[in-house]
Write a protein that holds these residues in place. Structure first.
Motif: not given
Length: 108
Positions: A30-35, A37-46
């Motif tokens: 899931e995006v939340r877990a991936f982000c 784990e990898h130190g990126v924010t969900e907001q930036s990801f989306y």
């Protein structure tokens, strides 16, 4: 500022985020877990996912045949990139195919 274990490739933010988005898709997480784990924010990801989705148009290649077949027996297969393929059966309705391709272009 958070750092990531992913590292910037080619010094390009676009390439970095394109890689992050593809890694997440391949990971099955899931995006939340991936982000997290990898130190990126969900907001930036989306935000980057939306920004980059308009940059990856669906492309097509002209396929030549020898003309000996007559009726096409096998379905058409489109390589969508990222390891995914779309199989289109013979005789598919044109309107349905246009709808599917439009959705793919939108990145939904």
């Amino acid at each position: 500022m958070k750092t990531t274990g992913l590292g910037k490739r080619d010094g390009s933010r676009r390439e970095f985020w394109r890689d992050v988005i593809h890694q997440q898709a391949r990971s099955g997480q899931e995006v939340r877990a991936f982000c997290s784990e990898h130190g990126v924010t969900e907001q930036s990801f989306y935000g980057w996912k939306k920004r980059l989705s308009g940059e990856a148009p669906v492309s097509f290649a002209l396929v030549a045949t020898d003309g000996a077949g007559g009726k096409q027996e096998a379905p058409l297969e489109l390589d969508l990139g990222s390891g995914q393929r779309l199989r289109i059966p013979c005789g598919v309705d044109g309107a349905t195919l246009r709808t599917v391709l439009a959705v793919l272009r939108e990145g939904v």
